[in-house]
Design a protein around this motif. Structure first.
Motif, PDB file in Angstrom:
ATOM      1  N   ASN A 174      -4.259   5.084  16.642  1.00 44.05           N
ATOM      2  CA  ASN A 174      -3.316   3.976  16.699  1.00 44.05           C
ATOM      3  C   ASN A 174      -3.588   2.958  15.598  1.00 44.05           C
ATOM      4  O   ASN A 174      -2.704   2.580  14.835  1.00 44.05           O
ATOM      5  N   ARG A 175      -4.861   2.527  15.509  1.00 41.40           N
ATOM      6  CA  ARG A 175      -5.219   1.506  14.517  1.00 41.40           C
ATOM      7  C   ARG A 175      -5.098   2.040  13.095  1.00 41.40           C
ATOM      8  O   ARG A 175      -4.952   1.275  12.148  1.00 41.40           O
ATOM      9  N   GLY A 176      -5.231   3.350  12.962  1.00 44.78           N
ATOM     10  CA  GLY A 176      -5.163   3.938  11.618  1.00 44.78           C
ATOM     11  C   GLY A 176      -3.743   4.157  11.133  1.00 44.78           C
ATOM     12  O   GLY A 176      -3.543   4.617  10.009  1.00 44.78           O
ATOM     13  N   ALA A 177      -2.746   3.818  11.972  1.00 45.98           N
ATOM     14  CA  ALA A 177      -1.359   4.122  11.622  1.00 45.98           C
ATOM     15  C   ALA A 177      -0.920   3.514  10.284  1.00 45.98           C
ATOM     16  O   ALA A 177      -0.361   4.236   9.447  1.00 45.98           O
ATOM     17  N   PRO A 178      -1.150   2.197  10.045  1.00 45.55           N
ATOM     18  CA  PRO A 178      -0.686   1.647   8.759  1.00 45.55           C
ATOM     19  C   PRO A 178      -1.304   2.361   7.561  1.00 45.55           C
ATOM     20  O   PRO A 178      -0.582   2.730   6.620  1.00 45.55           O
ATOM     21  N   VAL A 179      -2.622   2.569   7.589  1.00 49.73           N
ATOM     22  CA  VAL A 179      -3.266   3.236   6.447  1.00 49.73           C
ATOM     23  C   VAL A 179      -2.751   4.658   6.310  1.00 49.73           C
ATOM     24  O   VAL A 179      -2.497   5.141   5.198  1.00 49.73           O
ATOM     25  N   ALA A 186       4.962   0.842   7.738  1.00 50.50           N
ATOM     26  CA  ALA A 186       3.673   0.240   8.066  1.00 50.50           C
ATOM     27  C   ALA A 186       3.826  -1.256   8.307  1.00 50.50           C
ATOM     28  O   ALA A 186       3.198  -1.819   9.212  1.00 50.50           O
ATOM     29  N   GLY A 187       4.676  -1.895   7.494  1.00 43.77           N
ATOM     30  CA  GLY A 187       4.899  -3.331   7.638  1.00 43.77           C
ATOM     31  C   GLY A 187       5.545  -3.668   8.967  1.00 43.77           C
ATOM     32  O   GLY A 187       5.172  -4.649   9.621  1.00 43.77           O
ATOM     33  N   ILE A 188       6.526  -2.826   9.375  1.00 45.67           N
ATOM     34  CA  ILE A 188       7.193  -3.061  10.659  1.00 45.67           C
ATOM     35  C   ILE A 188       6.183  -2.927  11.794  1.00 45.67           C
ATOM     36  O   ILE A 188       6.121  -3.765  12.709  1.00 45.67           O
ATOM     37  N   ILE A 189       5.344  -1.883  11.727  1.00 42.49           N
ATOM     38  CA  ILE A 189       4.344  -1.675  12.775  1.00 42.49           C
ATOM     39  C   ILE A 189       3.380  -2.854  12.835  1.00 42.49           C
ATOM     40  O   ILE A 189       3.070  -3.386  13.907  1.00 42.49           O
ATOM     41  N   ALA A 190       2.912  -3.284  11.638  1.00 38.24           N
ATOM     42  CA  ALA A 190       1.944  -4.383  11.606  1.00 38.24           C
ATOM     43  C   ALA A 190       2.546  -5.659  12.187  1.00 38.24           C
ATOM     44  O   ALA A 190       1.898  -6.381  12.954  1.00 38.24           O
ATOM     45  N   ALA A 191       3.822  -5.934  11.831  1.00 36.40           N
ATOM     46  CA  ALA A 191       4.469  -7.140  12.329  1.00 36.40           C
ATOM     47  C   ALA A 191       4.688  -7.034  13.841  1.00 36.40           C
ATOM     48  O   ALA A 191       4.457  -7.982  14.590  1.00 36.40           O
ATOM     49  N   ALA A 192       5.139  -5.843  14.288  1.00 31.41           N
ATOM     50  CA  ALA A 192       5.418  -5.666  15.712  1.00 31.41           C
ATOM     51  C   ALA A 192       4.134  -5.751  16.530  1.00 31.41           C
ATOM     52  O   ALA A 192       4.147  -6.176  17.686  1.00 31.41           O
ATOM     53  N   GLY A 217      -1.275  -6.476   5.728  1.00 32.26           N
ATOM     54  CA  GLY A 217      -1.506  -5.430   4.737  1.00 32.26           C
ATOM     55  C   GLY A 217      -2.465  -5.822   3.635  1.00 32.26           C
ATOM     56  O   GLY A 217      -2.527  -5.165   2.611  1.00 32.26           O
ATOM     57  N   LEU A 218      -3.232  -6.901   3.850  1.00 34.51           N
ATOM     58  CA  LEU A 218      -4.171  -7.337   2.819  1.00 34.51           C
ATOM     59  C   LEU A 218      -5.231  -6.260   2.606  1.00 34.51           C
ATOM     60  O   LEU A 218      -5.874  -5.826   3.562  1.00 34.51           O
ATOM     61  N   TRP A 219      -5.385  -5.836   1.362  1.00 40.13           N
ATOM     62  CA  TRP A 219      -6.377  -4.819   0.962  1.00 40.13           C
ATOM     63  C   TRP A 219      -6.044  -3.427   1.484  1.00 40.13           C
ATOM     64  O   TRP A 219      -6.809  -2.512   1.295  1.00 40.13           O
ATOM     65  N   LEU A 220      -4.904  -3.273   2.154  1.00 40.59           N
ATOM     66  CA  LEU A 220      -4.613  -1.930   2.669  1.00 40.59           C
ATOM     67  C   LEU A 220      -4.283  -0.969   1.542  1.00 40.59           C
ATOM     68  O   LEU A 220      -4.480   0.239   1.686  1.00 40.59           O
ATOM     69  N   GLU A 221      -3.780  -1.488   0.392  1.00 41.91           N
ATOM     70  CA  GLU A 221      -3.521  -0.572  -0.727  1.00 41.91           C
ATOM     71  C   GLU A 221      -4.819   0.114  -1.123  1.00 41.91           C
ATOM     72  O   GLU A 221      -4.834   1.296  -1.456  1.00 41.91           O
ATOM     73  N   LEU A 222      -5.914  -0.637  -1.051  1.00 46.80           N
ATOM     74  CA  LEU A 222      -7.200  -0.061  -1.437  1.00 46.80           C
ATOM     75  C   LEU A 222      -7.648   0.966  -0.403  1.00 46.80           C
ATOM     76  O   LEU A 222      -8.167   2.025  -0.751  1.00 46.80           O
ATOM     77  N   ASP A 223      -7.437   0.651   0.875  1.00 43.87           N
ATOM     78  CA  ASP A 223      -7.774   1.620   1.917  1.00 43.87           C
ATOM     79  C   ASP A 223      -6.936   2.888   1.769  1.00 43.87           C
ATOM     80  O   ASP A 223      -7.425   3.998   1.986  1.00 43.87           O
ATOM     81  N   ALA A 224      -5.658   2.697   1.405  1.00 43.83           N
ATOM     82  CA  ALA A 224      -4.781   3.864   1.259  1.00 43.83           C
ATOM     83  C   ALA A 224      -5.240   4.735   0.093  1.00 43.83           C
ATOM     84  O   ALA A 224      -5.291   5.970   0.208  1.00 43.83           O
ATOM     85  N   ILE A 225      -5.586   4.099  -1.023  1.00 44.82           N
ATOM     86  CA  ILE A 225      -6.087   4.852  -2.176  1.00 44.82           C
ATOM     87  C   ILE A 225      -7.359   5.588  -1.774  1.00 44.82           C
ATOM     88  O   ILE A 225      -7.561   6.758  -2.093  1.00 44.82           O
ATOM     89  N   LEU A 226      -8.196   4.863  -1.033  1.00 46.63           N
ATOM     90  CA  LEU A 226      -9.447   5.449  -0.565  1.00 46.63           C
ATOM     91  C   LEU A 226      -9.180   6.669   0.304  1.00 46.63           C
ATOM     92  O   LEU A 226      -9.850   7.699   0.177  1.00 46.63           O
ATOM     93  N   ALA A 227      -8.194   6.546   1.207  1.00 48.72           N
ATOM     94  CA  ALA A 227      -7.866   7.666   2.082  1.00 48.72           C
ATOM     95  C   ALA A 227      -7.480   8.882   1.254  1.00 48.72           C
ATOM     96  O   ALA A 227      -7.886  10.014   1.554  1.00 48.72           O
ATOM     97  N   VAL A 228      -6.698   8.639   0.200  1.00 49.90           N
ATOM     98  CA  VAL A 228      -6.271   9.746  -0.654  1.00 49.90           C
ATOM     99  C   VAL A 228      -7.472  10.358  -1.367  1.00 49.90           C
ATOM    100  O   VAL A 228      -7.597  11.585  -1.472  1.00 49.90           O
ATOM    101  N   VAL A 229      -8.372   9.492  -1.842  1.00 49.81           N
ATOM    102  CA  VAL A 229      -9.554   9.988  -2.559  1.00 49.81           C
ATOM    103  C   VAL A 229     -10.481  10.738  -1.603  1.00 49.81           C
ATOM    104  O   VAL A 229     -10.972  11.823  -1.911  1.00 49.81           O
ATOM    105  N   ALA A 285      -7.467   9.152   5.997  1.00 47.82           N
ATOM    106  CA  ALA A 285      -7.144   7.867   6.634  1.00 47.82           C
ATOM    107  C   ALA A 285      -7.847   7.752   7.981  1.00 47.82           C
ATOM    108  O   ALA A 285      -8.361   6.681   8.344  1.00 47.82           O
ATOM    109  N   MET A 286      -7.879   8.875   8.718  1.00 51.58           N
ATOM    110  CA  MET A 286      -8.532   8.844  10.033  1.00 51.58           C
ATOM    111  C   MET A 286     -10.048   8.683   9.884  1.00 51.58           C
ATOM    112  O   MET A 286     -10.691   8.037  10.703  1.00 51.58           O
TER     113      MET A 286
END
Lengths: 326, 341
Positions: B51-56, B230-236, B247-259, B279-280
């Motif tokens: 659940n918490r990992g959904a945005p990333v 992701a933004g809708i989920i975070a706001a909701a 979404g602060l720093w989530l771009e970095l987490d997302a890049i990290l997930a890909v790496v 991501a998980m």
């Protein structure tokens, strides 16, 4: 005119034009008081941006500096609180730590052949994390030496104050300009930015230079941390989030090519001042909100990137090589 | 080798890492695997990670495609803030759920279109092109929320953050369905291969007849759309839009997930499934550090250390010695690269 000078010229022209617009609305903008504050308020950003300029000139990027600045503040504050040392040995220890930190990131980038982006990203997490580990509270700094540093200024004509940290920024820029344009190290940095293979064939010590560049960036980030600590009289692990992006923006607005190899340290100073000027204008105006800063800086970034893109196209066409490096 | 076996071999390192992380957590926190059903919704640490990992996870879907084209999208965190702001604004202005969602998703697509335009048409380096929106985006989000944290009480929108579908939390359903949908589209058509072709050599693929321009724009728009979700989920989830922190720093987490998912930042080859597992892994690390009773201050340090280990294991230099993590051979990055297989 030399095409390399064009982005710098554009930056200077934009700065003067922006200042003229501000001056026409608020004549006080030109007073030395405002100029003094402009230098003082942006001192830490400017010093960090000098290091960032070298990194970007070499074709790299350093995302860790905002975290390193926060770590520096916390490091100084905690050490002064807990040990009773004089600030000067603390400063020296801090600069040693941040320089070493930068150098090790450079070593990882070079020897493990990993992209600077992802290595310095890990560095960013690490530095911020170490700041959290030291303390998550805002620790005030109360030391007579700090009061001295804060009270130290040169009264400019017109009652403006050139403070110690504002002056330190100008000195740092001087040193950066000399280092970039008058030393072998500087030439090596430009060569690396032109292409690692080419630089290696030219006899540039790639490993040594890469490590030195990131070490330098770490050193300047540490120095910026000291300045920030003097500026705020506190160390806080949540401070200066996103400063690395401001520094990158300042470097780009200052006319340095993000692909590396072309640019001037002096341009970065103007870039920092342009960003400070926008902030000052918003404060003077009073009705504008601070988020306009971000939007205007974004637009400026866009304009400069387009300008640089155009220049690259024009110079390439002059050489008549159908080269479209992306 | 059959397709399935190859797929399993591809995601094996990520699955093993995830198993190791979860195993470690289970060691220090024996109650980890307890899942309970209350009020028609599943509860428990594994569900919490999903659940918490959904945005990333959502951001990682778009980011994987972008990185496969040898690009990068730094703006996704800011786009999340914009779309969260749009959805909170829409619902408080009384536009109704459908119109609000449409507006938020459209905002994400628009941001993606802007990025794609800069990258594909103006040919600006992706890291620079998306930096613009990263810097300006939060300003735009604040403009929408007028600097405040815009709160709302609309149950239908809150459902996207904390509701559940067949006892599964809605964010989990959203990221899994999105992942499956995108994977189906790119893998059951030639799109995935064309995206990889762009990442390997943009010019060559264009010469070979790939409409690189349209495809690049589409990829950045997909990334924008994922960021909007992701933004809708975070706001909701927080029942409000926070322009500064969403979404602060989530771009970095997302890049990290890909790496962490074993995808090269130099593009050319991608696995959505591996990115999602990545991501998980990141979320499991976050949850694990929390559960294990470590002071949360250590969170970032541990994360940095783990990232460093994973990166060292995946570094091209280490490949020659590490048989286990070996992927396509690569000598000098970005210069002499061959098409894998």
């Amino acid at each position: 005119m030399n095409a390399r000078l064009l982005p710098l010229t554009a930056t200077v022209v934009i700065f003067i034009a922006a200042y003229a617009v501000c001056y026409s609305q608020y004549p006080n903008m030109l007073s030395t008081r405002v100029i003094g504050n402009l230098l003082t308020d942006n001192a830490f950003l400017g010093i960090a941006a000098v290091g960032m300029t070298f990194v970007i000139l070499s074709g790299g990027i350093d995302l860790s500096i905002g975290s390193v600045i926060a770590f520096s503040g916390v490091f100084i504050a905690v050490l002064l609180r807990d040990t009773g040392l004089h600030p000067i040995p603390v400063f020296i220890a801090l600069l040693a730590v941040t320089t070493l930190f930068g150098a090790s990131m450079g070593a990882i980038i070079h020897f493990l052949e990993m992209p600077p982006f992802i290595v310095t990203l890990a560095g960013m997490f690490l530095a911020r994390g170490m700041a959290y580990v030291l303390t998550i509270d805002s620790v005030p700094i109360t030391h007579a030496f700090f009061d001295q540093l804060q009270g130290f200024y040169w009264l400019m004509p017109g009652k403006g104050r050139l403070t110690f940290i504002g002056g330190l920024m100008l000195v740092t820029f001087m040193a950066g300009i000399v280092l970039a344009h008058r030393t072998r190290f500087g030439a090596n940095v430009y060569a690396l930015g032109g292409g690692v293979q080419t630089a290696r064939l030219m006899g540039v010590p790639v490993a040594q230079t890469t490590m030195a560049i990131y070490a330098l960036s770490g050193f300047f980030a540490g120095l910026a941390g000291i300045v920030f600590a003097i500026y705020t009289s506190a160390g806080y692990s949540l401070a200066t989030v996103g400063v690395e992006l401001d520094a990158i923006a300042a470097v780009v607005i200052g006319g340095t090519l993000l692909t590396g190899g072309s640019g001037f340290v002096a341009g970065t100073l103007i870039g920092v001042l342009i960003m400070g000027l926008i902030q000052t204008y918003i404060v003077f105006d009073g009705s504008l909100s601070s988020w306009w800063t971000k939007i205007v800086i974004g637009l400026l970034l866009f304009a400069f990137i387009l300008l640089q893109k155009g220049l690259v196209l024009v110079t390439n066409r002059e050489r008549t090589t159908p080269h479209h490096a992306r | 080798m059959t397709g399935l076996a190859r797929f399993l071999r591809r995601i094996a390192p990520q699955l093993l890492t995830l198993a190791a992380v979860i195993g470690l957590i289970a060691l220090v926190f024996p109650g980890f695997f307890q899942i309970s059903l209350a009020n028609g919704r599943l509860f428990g640490s594994p569900i919490d990670i999903l659940n918490r990992g959904a945005p990333v996870a959502l951001l990682a879907i778009g980011m994987t495609l972008v990185i496969a084209t040898r690009g990068i999208d730094l703006s996704v965190g800011a786009v999340m803030a914009i779309c969260g702001a749009v959805s909170a604004w829409g619902i408080t202005e009384g536009y109704g759920l459908a119109a609000t969602l449409a507006m938020a998703l459209a905002a994400g697509l628009l941001c993606g279109l802007w990025n794609g335009f800069l990258v594909a048409v103006l040919r600006i380096q992706p890291i620079v092109a998306t930096l613009i929106l990263m810097v300006a985006g939060r300003g735009i989000a604040q403009l929408i929320t007028e600097g405040a944290i815009l709160t709302f009480n609309d149950e239908s929108l809150i459902f996207f953050g904390s509701g559940s579908i067949f006892a599964v939390p809605t964010p989990v359903v959203i990221w899994i369905v999105t992942g499956l949908l995108v994977a189906f589209v790119v893998r059951r058509s030639a799109l995935g291969m064309l995206i990889e072709a762009i990442g390997i050599n943009l010019r060559a693929s264009a010469l070979a007849g790939v409409n690189a321009r349209v495809l690049l724009i589409a990829v950045y728009m997909t990334s924008g759309l994922c960021a909007a979700l992701a933004g809708i989920i975070a706001a909701a989830d927080i029942r409000g839009a926070d322009a500064n922190n969403a979404g602060l720093w989530l771009e970095l987490d997302a890049i990290l997930a890909v790496v962490v998912g074993g995808n090269s930042l130099l593009g050319g080859r991608f696995s959505l499934c591996a990115s999602l597992i990545g991501a998980m892994i990141i979320q499991a690390m976050n949850t694990g550090i929390l559960l294990s009773g470590f002071p949360p201050e250590f969170n970032l340090v541990i994360k940095a250390a783990i990232i460093l280990v994973i990166l060292v294991l995946q570094s091209p230099r280490a490949h020659t010695t590490m048989v286990f993590f070996r992927r396509a051979p690569r000598e000098e990055p970005a210069q002499t690269r061959t098409v894998p297989q």
